[in-house]
Design a protein around this motif. Structure first.
Motif, PDB file in Angstrom:
ATOM      1  N   TRP A  98      13.511   3.771  -9.827  1.00 33.37           N
ATOM      2  CA  TRP A  98      12.191   4.254  -9.442  1.00 33.37           C
ATOM      3  C   TRP A  98      12.014   5.743  -9.630  1.00 33.37           C
ATOM      4  O   TRP A  98      10.899   6.237  -9.623  1.00 33.37           O
ATOM      5  N   GLY A  99      13.113   6.466  -9.714  1.00 33.95           N
ATOM      6  CA  GLY A  99      12.986   7.917  -9.803  1.00 33.95           C
ATOM      7  C   GLY A  99      12.302   8.456  -8.568  1.00 33.95           C
ATOM      8  O   GLY A  99      12.664   8.121  -7.458  1.00 33.95           O
ATOM      9  N   ASP A 100      11.280   9.272  -8.774  1.00 36.13           N
ATOM     10  CA  ASP A 100      10.565   9.876  -7.654  1.00 36.13           C
ATOM     11  C   ASP A 100       9.357   9.062  -7.203  1.00 36.13           C
ATOM     12  O   ASP A 100       8.657   9.452  -6.281  1.00 36.13           O
ATOM     13  N   LEU A 101       9.096   7.921  -7.852  1.00 30.36           N
ATOM     14  CA  LEU A 101       7.908   7.138  -7.512  1.00 30.36           C
ATOM     15  C   LEU A 101       7.956   6.573  -6.097  1.00 30.36           C
ATOM     16  O   LEU A 101       7.053   6.772  -5.314  1.00 30.36           O
ATOM     17  N   LEU A 102       8.996   5.827  -5.809  1.00 33.46           N
ATOM     18  CA  LEU A 102       9.142   5.211  -4.497  1.00 33.46           C
ATOM     19  C   LEU A 102      10.548   5.497  -3.964  1.00 33.46           C
ATOM     20  O   LEU A 102      11.395   4.612  -3.919  1.00 33.46           O
ATOM     21  N   PRO A 103      10.804   6.729  -3.557  1.00 36.14           N
ATOM     22  CA  PRO A 103      12.167   7.084  -3.147  1.00 36.14           C
ATOM     23  C   PRO A 103      12.641   6.326  -1.918  1.00 36.14           C
ATOM     24  O   PRO A 103      13.835   6.206  -1.698  1.00 36.14           O
ATOM     25  N   ASP A 104      11.720   5.772  -1.134  1.00 39.09           N
ATOM     26  CA  ASP A 104      12.106   5.047   0.064  1.00 39.09           C
ATOM     27  C   ASP A 104      12.416   3.577  -0.197  1.00 39.09           C
ATOM     28  O   ASP A 104      12.819   2.850   0.701  1.00 39.09           O
ATOM     29  N   LEU A 105      12.261   3.113  -1.437  1.00 39.23           N
ATOM     30  CA  LEU A 105      12.536   1.727  -1.780  1.00 39.23           C
ATOM     31  C   LEU A 105      14.006   1.570  -2.145  1.00 39.23           C
ATOM     32  O   LEU A 105      14.532   2.301  -2.974  1.00 39.23           O
ATOM     33  N   ASN A 106      14.657   0.605  -1.524  1.00 40.68           N
ATOM     34  CA  ASN A 106      16.054   0.328  -1.800  1.00 40.68           C
ATOM     35  C   ASN A 106      16.148  -1.077  -2.379  1.00 40.68           C
ATOM     36  O   ASN A 106      15.739  -2.043  -1.730  1.00 40.68           O
ATOM     37  N   VAL A 107      16.679  -1.214  -3.584  1.00 38.67           N
ATOM     38  CA  VAL A 107      16.785  -2.508  -4.249  1.00 38.67           C
ATOM     39  C   VAL A 107      18.251  -2.900  -4.317  1.00 38.67           C
ATOM     40  O   VAL A 107      19.083  -2.117  -4.762  1.00 38.67           O
ATOM     41  N   VAL A 108      18.545  -4.104  -3.860  1.00 38.90           N
ATOM     42  CA  VAL A 108      19.914  -4.627  -3.927  1.00 38.90           C
ATOM     43  C   VAL A 108      19.861  -6.046  -4.471  1.00 38.90           C
ATOM     44  O   VAL A 108      18.852  -6.742  -4.341  1.00 38.90           O
ATOM     45  N   ASN A 109      20.939  -6.467  -5.100  1.00 38.59           N
ATOM     46  CA  ASN A 109      21.060  -7.832  -5.591  1.00 38.59           C
ATOM     47  C   ASN A 109      21.685  -8.703  -4.518  1.00 38.59           C
ATOM     48  O   ASN A 109      22.612  -8.283  -3.829  1.00 38.59           O
ATOM     49  N   LEU A 110      21.179  -9.908  -4.383  1.00 43.38           N
ATOM     50  CA  LEU A 110      21.793 -10.881  -3.504  1.00 43.38           C
ATOM     51  C   LEU A 110      23.025 -11.448  -4.196  1.00 43.38           C
ATOM     52  O   LEU A 110      23.082 -11.498  -5.426  1.00 43.38           O
ATOM     53  N   PRO A 111      24.011 -11.902  -3.441  1.00 46.54           N
ATOM     54  CA  PRO A 111      25.179 -12.529  -4.063  1.00 46.54           C
ATOM     55  C   PRO A 111      24.751 -13.686  -4.956  1.00 46.54           C
ATOM     56  O   PRO A 111      23.937 -14.518  -4.560  1.00 46.54           O
ATOM     57  N   MET A 128       0.851  -1.173   0.000  1.00 46.20           N
ATOM     58  CA  MET A 128       0.000   0.000   0.000  1.00 46.20           C
ATOM     59  C   MET A 128       0.892   1.230   0.000  1.00 46.20           C
ATOM     60  O   MET A 128       1.820   1.333   0.792  1.00 46.20           O
ATOM     61  N   HIS A 129       0.635   2.152  -0.892  1.00 45.69           N
ATOM     62  CA  HIS A 129       1.444   3.360  -1.027  1.00 45.69           C
ATOM     63  C   HIS A 129       0.513   4.561  -1.076  1.00 45.69           C
ATOM     64  O   HIS A 129      -0.565   4.491  -1.663  1.00 45.69           O
ATOM     65  N   GLU A 130       0.940   5.660  -0.486  1.00 42.99           N
ATOM     66  CA  GLU A 130       0.075   6.848  -0.413  1.00 42.99           C
ATOM     67  C   GLU A 130      -0.369   7.355  -1.775  1.00 42.99           C
ATOM     68  O   GLU A 130      -1.541   7.619  -1.991  1.00 42.99           O
ATOM     69  N   GLN A 131       0.569   7.522  -2.715  1.00 39.86           N
ATOM     70  CA  GLN A 131       0.206   8.056  -4.034  1.00 39.86           C
ATOM     71  C   GLN A 131      -0.203   6.977  -5.032  1.00 39.86           C
ATOM     72  O   GLN A 131      -1.064   7.193  -5.858  1.00 39.86           O
ATOM     73  N   LEU A 132       0.446   5.810  -4.964  1.00 40.81           N
ATOM     74  CA  LEU A 132       0.209   4.768  -5.958  1.00 40.81           C
ATOM     75  C   LEU A 132      -0.932   3.834  -5.589  1.00 40.81           C
ATOM     76  O   LEU A 132      -1.395   3.064  -6.415  1.00 40.81           O
ATOM     77  N   GLY A 133      -1.388   3.890  -4.346  1.00 49.99           N
ATOM     78  CA  GLY A 133      -2.469   3.021  -3.909  1.00 49.99           C
ATOM     79  C   GLY A 133      -1.979   1.605  -3.677  1.00 49.99           C
ATOM     80  O   GLY A 133      -0.873   1.382  -3.202  1.00 49.99           O
ATOM     81  N   VAL A 134      -2.797   0.629  -4.042  1.00 56.28           N
ATOM     82  CA  VAL A 134      -2.418  -0.772  -3.905  1.00 56.28           C
ATOM     83  C   VAL A 134      -1.420  -1.083  -5.009  1.00 56.28           C
ATOM     84  O   VAL A 134      -1.718  -0.922  -6.190  1.00 56.28           O
ATOM     85  N   CYS A 135      -0.223  -1.496  -4.630  1.00 53.91           N
ATOM     86  CA  CYS A 135       0.831  -1.795  -5.610  1.00 53.91           C
ATOM     87  C   CYS A 135       0.965  -3.297  -5.804  1.00 53.91           C
ATOM     88  O   CYS A 135       1.130  -4.039  -4.841  1.00 53.91           O
ATOM     89  N   PHE A 136       0.870  -3.711  -7.034  1.00 51.13           N
ATOM     90  CA  PHE A 136       1.127  -5.096  -7.401  1.00 51.13           C
ATOM     91  C   PHE A 136       2.527  -5.116  -8.003  1.00 51.13           C
ATOM     92  O   PHE A 136       2.743  -4.578  -9.085  1.00 51.13           O
ATOM     93  N   LEU A 137       3.481  -5.692  -7.282  1.00 50.22           N
ATOM     94  CA  LEU A 137       4.876  -5.710  -7.707  1.00 50.22           C
ATOM     95  C   LEU A 137       5.260  -7.100  -8.194  1.00 50.22           C
ATOM     96  O   LEU A 137       5.050  -8.082  -7.497  1.00 50.22           O
ATOM     97  N   GLU A 138       5.819  -7.156  -9.380  1.00 48.61           N
ATOM     98  CA  GLU A 138       6.353  -8.410  -9.914  1.00 48.61           C
ATOM     99  C   GLU A 138       7.813  -8.149 -10.252  1.00 48.61           C
ATOM    100  O   GLU A 138       8.127  -7.264 -11.051  1.00 48.61           O
ATOM    101  N   VAL A 139       8.692  -8.900  -9.611  1.00 46.62           N
ATOM    102  CA  VAL A 139      10.122  -8.785  -9.875  1.00 46.62           C
ATOM    103  C   VAL A 139      10.540 -10.038 -10.621  1.00 46.62           C
ATOM    104  O   VAL A 139      10.330 -11.153 -10.147  1.00 46.62           O
ATOM    105  N   THR A 140      11.111  -9.845 -11.805  1.00 44.94           N
ATOM    106  CA  THR A 140      11.498 -10.957 -12.652  1.00 44.94           C
ATOM    107  C   THR A 140      12.969 -10.839 -12.989  1.00 44.94           C
ATOM    108  O   THR A 140      13.392  -9.846 -13.575  1.00 44.94           O
ATOM    109  N   ASP A 141      13.730 -11.844 -12.605  1.00 46.96           N
ATOM    110  CA  ASP A 141      15.166 -11.859 -12.872  1.00 46.96           C
ATOM    111  C   ASP A 141      15.453 -12.921 -13.911  1.00 46.96           C
ATOM    112  O   ASP A 141      15.477 -14.110 -13.617  1.00 46.96           O
ATOM    113  N   GLY A 142      15.657 -12.488 -15.133  1.00 46.02           N
ATOM    114  CA  GLY A 142      15.948 -13.406 -16.223  1.00 46.02           C
ATOM    115  C   GLY A 142      17.412 -13.446 -16.594  1.00 46.02           C
ATOM    116  O   GLY A 142      17.786 -14.027 -17.610  1.00 46.02           O
TER     117      GLY A 142
END
Length: 139
Positions: free
Chosen positions: A118-131, A1-15
Motif C-alpha cells: 500500500w505504500g503511504d495510501l493506507l498505512p494502517d492496513l495490515n494484510v496477512v495470509n491465512l494458513p 470509508m477513508h479520509e483521503q480516498l473516500g469510499v473504497c471499493f476493495l476487491e481481493v483476488t487470490d489466484g
C-alpha cells in the motif's frame, strides 16, 4: 470509508495455485467483474442513502463522499506470476480496470499485491495470509 480516498471499493483476488487465473487477466474478465461489483455496490449505497433521513449521522460520511465524488477502486491481486512482474504490468492492468469504472467521474484506481503493498495510501492496513492461502485442495 477513508479520509483521503473516500469510499473504497476493495476487491481481493487470490489466484495462487489456479492455473486458469492468468486467463481471467488476459481476457479482461476480472476487470469487468470488478467494474460490475463497483456499479452494483454503489447503486445499493445510493439506494440506502435515498431511503435514510438526511440527518442520520452514521451515513453522513458516505453522503459527503458521494456529493464530492470521492471514490477509490482497489484491486489486490495475488498470483505467483505477478510476484515480481506486477510493477511492469501495473499500468496496463490499471488502465484496463479504469475502462470498466470510467463512469465514476472522480475516482482513483489502484492495483497492488503483497509485494507492491500500500505504500503511504493506507498505512494502517495490515494484510496477512491465512494458513493454506493460495492452495487448491485435491478434488
Amino acid at each position: 470509508m477513508h479520509e483521503q480516498l473516500g469510499v473504497c471499493f476493495l476487491e481481493v483476488t487470490d489466484g495462487r495455485g489456479d492455473a486458469q487465473f492468468v486467463k481471467t487477466i488476459e481476457n479482461k474478465a476480472l476487470f469487468a467483474e470488478v467494474g460490475f461489483k463497483v456499479r452494483d455496490t454503489l447503486a445499493g449505497l445510493v439506494g440506502t442513502l435515498s431511503r435514510t433521513g438526511r440527518n442520520e449521522e452514521k451515513w453522513e460520511p458516505f453522503r459527503n463522499a458521494l456529493e464530492k465524488g470521492l471514490f477509490s477502486v482497489v484491486l489486490w491481486v495475488e498470483h505467483e506470476s505477478f510476484r515480481h512482474s506486477l510493477t511492469g504490468e501495473l499500468a496496463e492492468m490499471t488502465n484496463e480496470l479504469r475502462r470498466y469504472v470510467k463512469w465514476l467521474t472522480h475516482h482513483r484506481v489502484i492495483i497492488t499485491n503483497t509485494d507492491v503493498g500500500w505504500g503511504d495510501l493506507l498505512p494502517d492496513l495490515n494484510v496477512v495470509n491465512l494458513p493454506g492461502a493460495g492452495q487448491i485442495a485435491n478434488r
